[in-house]
Design a protein around this motif. Structure first.
Motif, mmCIF file in Angstrom:
data_model
loop_
_atom_site.group_PDB
_atom_site.id
_atom_site.type_symbol
_atom_site.label_atom_id
_atom_site.label_comp_id
_atom_site.label_asym_id
_atom_site.label_seq_id
_atom_site.Cartn_x
_atom_site.Cartn_y
_atom_site.Cartn_z
ATOM 1 N N THR A 63 0.896 -1.193 -0.031
ATOM 2 C CA THR A 63 -0.198 0.040 -0.100
ATOM 3 C C THR A 63 0.955 1.353 0.080
ATOM 4 O O THR A 63 0.558 2.539 -0.675
ATOM 5 N N GLY A 65 3.839 1.385 -1.550
ATOM 6 C CA GLY A 65 4.141 1.715 -2.880
ATOM 7 C C GLY A 65 2.873 2.166 -3.781
ATOM 8 O O GLY A 65 2.970 2.949 -4.581
ATOM 9 N N GLY A 66 1.680 1.786 -3.686
ATOM 10 C CA GLY A 66 0.562 2.222 -4.401
ATOM 11 C C GLY A 66 0.319 3.584 -3.981
ATOM 12 O O GLY A 66 -0.225 4.522 -4.980
ATOM 13 N N ALA A 67 0.458 4.010 -2.671
ATOM 14 C CA ALA A 67 -0.054 5.380 -2.530
ATOM 15 C C ALA A 67 1.372 6.503 -2.824
ATOM 16 O O ALA A 67 0.917 7.487 -3.185
ATOM 17 N N PHE A 69 3.149 5.624 -5.667
ATOM 18 C CA PHE A 69 2.567 5.769 -7.093
ATOM 19 C C PHE A 69 1.373 6.636 -7.359
ATOM 20 O O PHE A 69 1.399 7.813 -8.324
ATOM 21 N N ALA A 70 0.463 6.832 -6.352
ATOM 22 C CA ALA A 70 -0.534 7.649 -6.671
ATOM 23 C C ALA A 70 -0.530 9.034 -6.413
ATOM 24 O O ALA A 70 -1.003 10.062 -7.145
ATOM 25 N N PRO A 73 3.494 10.161 -8.594
ATOM 26 C CA PRO A 73 4.071 9.417 -9.744
ATOM 27 C C PRO A 73 5.536 9.671 -10.050
ATOM 28 O O PRO A 73 6.293 8.786 -10.154
ATOM 29 N N GLU A 74 5.974 10.834 -10.203
ATOM 30 C CA GLU A 74 7.263 11.169 -10.609
ATOM 31 C C GLU A 74 8.266 10.537 -9.566
ATOM 32 O O GLU A 74 9.255 10.055 -10.144
ATOM 33 N N TYR A 76 7.699 7.830 -7.345
ATOM 34 C CA TYR A 76 7.859 6.346 -7.779
ATOM 35 C C TYR A 76 8.588 6.092 -8.884
ATOM 36 O O TYR A 76 9.455 5.334 -8.890
ATOM 37 N N ALA A 77 8.448 6.715 -10.077
ATOM 38 C CA ALA A 77 8.971 6.146 -11.410
ATOM 39 C C ALA A 77 10.407 6.465 -11.184
ATOM 40 O O ALA A 77 11.205 5.736 -11.528
ATOM 41 N N PHE A 80 12.099 3.951 -8.511
ATOM 42 C CA PHE A 80 11.910 2.455 -8.701
ATOM 43 C C PHE A 80 12.864 1.983 -9.955
ATOM 44 O O PHE A 80 13.360 0.932 -10.127
ATOM 45 N N ALA A 298 4.114 15.687 -7.617
ATOM 46 C CA ALA A 298 2.683 15.194 -7.239
ATOM 47 C C ALA A 298 1.776 14.912 -8.135
ATOM 48 O O ALA A 298 1.855 15.353 -9.362
ATOM 49 N N SER A 299 0.787 14.156 -7.905
ATOM 50 C CA SER A 299 -0.351 14.120 -8.758
ATOM 51 C C SER A 299 -0.949 15.497 -8.805
ATOM 52 O O SER A 299 -0.877 16.256 -8.021
ATOM 53 N N GLU B 73 3.326 -4.946 -8.854
ATOM 54 C CA GLU B 73 3.386 -3.235 -8.611
ATOM 55 C C GLU B 73 4.854 -2.651 -8.905
ATOM 56 O O GLU B 73 4.693 -1.416 -9.032
ATOM 57 N N ARG B 85 4.638 7.791 -15.025
ATOM 58 C CA ARG B 85 4.449 9.282 -14.891
ATOM 59 C C ARG B 85 3.469 9.589 -15.844
ATOM 60 O O ARG B 85 2.555 10.538 -15.305
ATOM 61 N N ASP B 89 -1.649 9.594 -12.376
ATOM 62 C CA ASP B 89 -2.599 10.715 -11.566
ATOM 63 C C ASP B 89 -3.744 9.747 -11.903
ATOM 64 O O ASP B 89 -4.952 9.733 -10.898
ATOM 65 N N GLY B 92 -3.228 5.826 -10.203
ATOM 66 C CA GLY B 92 -2.549 5.829 -8.758
ATOM 67 C C GLY B 92 -3.863 5.565 -8.110
ATOM 68 O O GLY B 92 -3.725 4.881 -7.006
ATOM 69 N N ARG B 166 0.998 14.206 -19.340
ATOM 70 C CA ARG B 166 0.625 13.157 -18.595
ATOM 71 C C ARG B 166 -1.115 13.347 -18.411
ATOM 72 O O ARG B 166 -1.409 14.211 -18.661
#
Lengths: 340, 454
Positions: A63, A65-67, A69-70, A73-74, A76-77, A80, A298-299, B73, B85, B89, B92, B166
């Motif tokens: 979770t 990792g999921g959070a 990513f969400a 995302p920048e 996370y990418a 990883f 951030a998203s 994941e 990327r 949004d 996620g 994105r």
């Protein structure tokens, strides 16, 4: 003044990671100590001490990792893909650990059980080490290019400071796992686990002292926020008191309280790292301008808002039944027909 | 090989291997709810024994599903950073919801399901079983929603240009209920139920043929056959609806499924065949106009073919065609098998019709193959796009990852997964041979060690 959504999500990802470190921390530690248990019965006792909960504990990592990513995302990418080989090794360790727990007691052959016992122990230690090294790299900073991509090599991730954090993490989790074992067992294993607590505490305190000095000398930016806002000094102080409280509680035989102290110490230490890195998610060294922060990684605010609603609905329920399940499985572990 | 090919190979291999297990957990989870409900209602020890046996098989599939699932994941970030990327949004929030609503639920209550028999009352235990089953289905919901968004994106707008572009959410519910998500979700879930049902059928039929555990096998078979029939029949509906959605939103994909080349002509449906991609025709029996009738409701209506699109946007035709047709053929076979089973059950000859029982023993492979082939058709048919019409697969890679790194991880996964698969089959086989009422291996150890003189 209310913190903005980005800061809230920095805190929430941090909350998930702290939850992961506290929960999977003890079962990774139990995994490492499992190598030193004597005889099949003791090994099974240790395995079943974490049996009902280890799987749920690992979900905190999934979770987190999921959070990440969400929400970011920048980051996370970048992390990883930048830590590619290290994370592949971590995956291998996580896989071997999961199947070792599941497989070991399914066959009676001695060689079978020894094989999975060793694989359980080593993969637990490797997981702790890699997680620590990754955290150390984030804390110290890594080179990023103008597109926020990792600009170093994989050998560049094995610098002294991250390695030190890796070793400290192993020591911390071993101590945490030893205290958990003391809490969950009786008889000779319980007595031996008390000795483990002593050794792992000494090991951790040495690592902690070296890490503190290395941080102040070589990674001073982690300490800057505390110099700027002295009230944040409660975090290192809290960590210190929590750790100091562990031998006291163990001495008085209050194993449960010793375990909570150890949990608190982990939480304080990670909050310390979080405060030290904020607002950076991935600090770029030497070129600070290329860093990923809670804002540029951030998203959109809309997504952060939606996810806050999801977290606000879901997490209280999750915490509720997690606590309930721990409560149902409280007390000393006993071997039952359904045990591992 | 280049990074693109290697990364696609690795993703295909790891996701295909992962997808052996979750369908079994989801299907078995539902059956466990049925078995334990029967136990709670009748209090017959047989149902308790059934639940306990299948819980152990469930635990094995669940453990492998978790161990191989974490890889997925991680891989979005490690190998497909540019994709991450781009979709972070949108995607996620679905992944976060999966963690919060599904993974915590199933892993938390799994503790009570596996180890709680003597710690909680029968009702709370049953509640845990229901929660685990629900949790496993929720996890399918969110991941299929995310994948459906990649097939038929909705509820978003694109921000930025080039490498910085994105997708950002504009309407969360439009993203969740994008045109294909609900039909594909029901199709996927039914496929999972089939996987669980036919596993139980296979093992039960094996016991009946061996003359062992008769009462256990018959009761398991009845409950699994009921689910198998319902799920297999409903697949006709969801499969058809999914195909109609594909024809509306991903016409090039549908054209590849049937290797329908002409830009605008009534489409035929092939029963099976071999695509001659050079000559742009299919060798094999076909029903003219059936494709048009199925997706447009009129055999004379034209269906857009591959020629209507630039060749750069065509998916690999042969693979899409073969995977799709094999999936449909297996699906129809499973319907026939379920009907034959129910017919013999009704006639009272199910337990003694040996040829049918043998078919059931091997039927466990049917849903597994159909599930895999269906996903291959869905994902290969979406190519060359990773997000349909928006982002190409070739533009989605991690820029810092080299071919050497992916070689290393691909070799590692191949080694680990072959080992895991062998161990899974070995342990499952042992469990089945041991049967529902034998001693626990944990207790066997002491005697074994004693006999070995240690």
């Amino acid at each position: 003044m209310l913190p903005d959504l980005n800061t809230v999500w920095f805190g929430l990802v941090g909350f998930l990671l702290i939850g992961y470190a506290i929960l999977d921390g003890f079962d990774l530690g139990v995994g490492g100590l499992h190598l030193f248990a004597r005889g099949d019965r003791e090994r099974r006792m240790m395995l079943n001490a974490i049996g009902p909960v280890w799987d749920g504990n690992e979900v905190w990592l999934v979770t987190s990792g999921g959070a990440l990513f969400a929400a970011f995302p920048e980051a996370y990418a970048t992390v990883f893909s930048g830590f590619y080989l290290a994370f592949m090794l971590l995956l291998a360790a996580l896989i071997f650990r999961a199947v070792a727990i599941e497989f070991r007691s399914k066959q009676p052959m001695r060689w079978w059980r020894q094989l999975w016992d060793v694989s359980f122990g080593l993969s637990s230690l490797l997981c702790s080490l890699l997680i620590g090294v990754a955290l150390g790299n984030i804390a110290q900073g890594i080179p990023l290019d103008a597109q926020h991509e990792y600009a170093g090599t994989w050998v560049g991730l094995l610098r002294p400071y991250p390695l030190l954090i890796g070793v400290t993490t192993v020591a911390l989790f071993l101590m945490h796992g030893a205290i958990y074992t003391v809490m969950k067992t009786e008889g000779p294993l319980h007595e031996r686990a008390r000795v483990w607590v002593r050794f792992t505490m000494i090991g951790f305190i040495i690592c902690y002292a070296v890490t503190t000095m290395a941080t102040l000398l070589y990674v001073p930016h982690l300490a800057e926020p505390i110099r700027a806002r002295p009230w944040l000094f409660v975090l290192p102080l809290g960590a210190l008191l929590a750790i100091a409280n562990v031998p006291r509680e163990i001495f008085h035989g209050r194993d449960g309280r010793a375990f909570f102290s150890s949990c608190a110490a982990i939480a304080f230490l990670l909050m310390l790292v979080g405060v030290g890195t904020y607002p950076y998610l991935v600090r770029s060294v030497p070129d600070l301008a290329h860093s990923l922060t809670v804002h540029n990684a951030a998203s959109s605010p809309k997504t952060l808002g939606i996810m806050l609603v999801i977290a606000a609905c879901g997490m209280p329920v999750v915490l509720g039944y997690t606590v309930t399940i721990y409560w149902i499985f409280r007390g000393k572990v006993r071997l039952e027909p359904t045990s591992y | 090989m280049d990074v693109l090919t290697l990364s696609r190979l690795q993703f295909a291999f790891t996701i295909a291997f992962h997808y052996i297990y979750p369908p079994l957990s989801i299907g078995l989870g539902l059956l466990l709810v049925g078995m334990e409900a029967a136990y709670l209602r009748t209090r017959r020890p047989l149902y308790r024994q059934m639940t306990k046996f299948w819980v152990k098989v469930f635990a094995l599939t669940f453990a492998l599903g978790v161990a191989t699932g974490i890889v997925m994941e991680f891989e979005f970030g490690t190998n497909w950073a540019t994709f991450s990327r781009y979709v972070g949004d949108v995607f996620g929030s679905a992944l976060a919801a999966e963690g919060v609503f599904a993974f915590f639920l199933e892993s938390g209550f799994l503790a009570l399901l596996l180890f709680g028999w003597d710690r909680v009352g029968p009702k709370l235990h049953f509640f845990s079983t229901v929660m685990v089953a629900l949790g496993s289905m929720f996890s399918a919901v969110w991941i299929v929603v995310a994948n459906s968004w990649m097939q038929t994106p909705a509820g978003f707008h694109v921000v930025g240009e080039g490498l910085q572009a994105r997708a950002e959410i504009t309407d969360f519910w439009a993203m969740v209920f994008n045109p294909s998500s609900m039909d594909r979700l029901s199709h996927v879930l039914l496929g999972c139920w089939q996987a669980g049902a036919f596993l139980v059928l296979s093992v039960s039929a094996y016991y009946l043929l061996q003359g062992r555990h008769q009462a256990f096998a018959k009761a398991s078979m009845k409950i699994a056959l009921s689910l198998a029939l319902v799920a297999s029949m409903l697949q006709l509906v969801t499969g058809h609806r999914s195909a109609v959605i594909v024809s509306r939103h991903q016409p090039a994909k549908l054209a590849a499924f049937e290797a329908h080349y002409p830009a605008s002509a009534p489409g035929a449906l092939h029963l099976f065949g071999w695509v001659d991609e050079g000559a742009q025709r299919v060798h094999g029996p076909k029903v003219p106009g059936l494709l048009s009738w199925l997706v447009r409701g009129d055999a004379q209506q034209p269906v857009a073919g591959l020629e209507a699109y630039p060749q750069a946007d065509w998916p690999p035709v042969q693979i899409s065609f073969q995977c799709f047709h094999a999936m449909v053929a297996i699906g129809l076979g499973l319907i026939a098998l379920s009907l034959a089973g129910v017919w013999h059950w009704w006639r009272g000859t199910l337990w003694t019709t040996r040829w049918l029982l043998w078919l059931f023993v091997f039927s466990v492979l049917g849903p597994q193959l159909a599930n895999q082939l269906g996903w291959f058709a869905a994902e290969v048919g979406r190519q060359p796009w990773i997000v349909y019409g928006l982002l190409r697969t070739s533009e989605s890679l991690s820029r810092t990852v080299t071919a050497h790194m992916v070689w290393a991880s691909l070799i590692m996964f191949t080694f680990i997964y072959l080992l895991l698969f062998a161990l899974f089959l070995f342990l499952l086989d042992q469990k089945i041979r041991q049967g529902p009422d034998e001693e626990e291996p944990a207790d066997l150890y002491r005697r074994h060690a004693h006999a070995a003189g240690s």
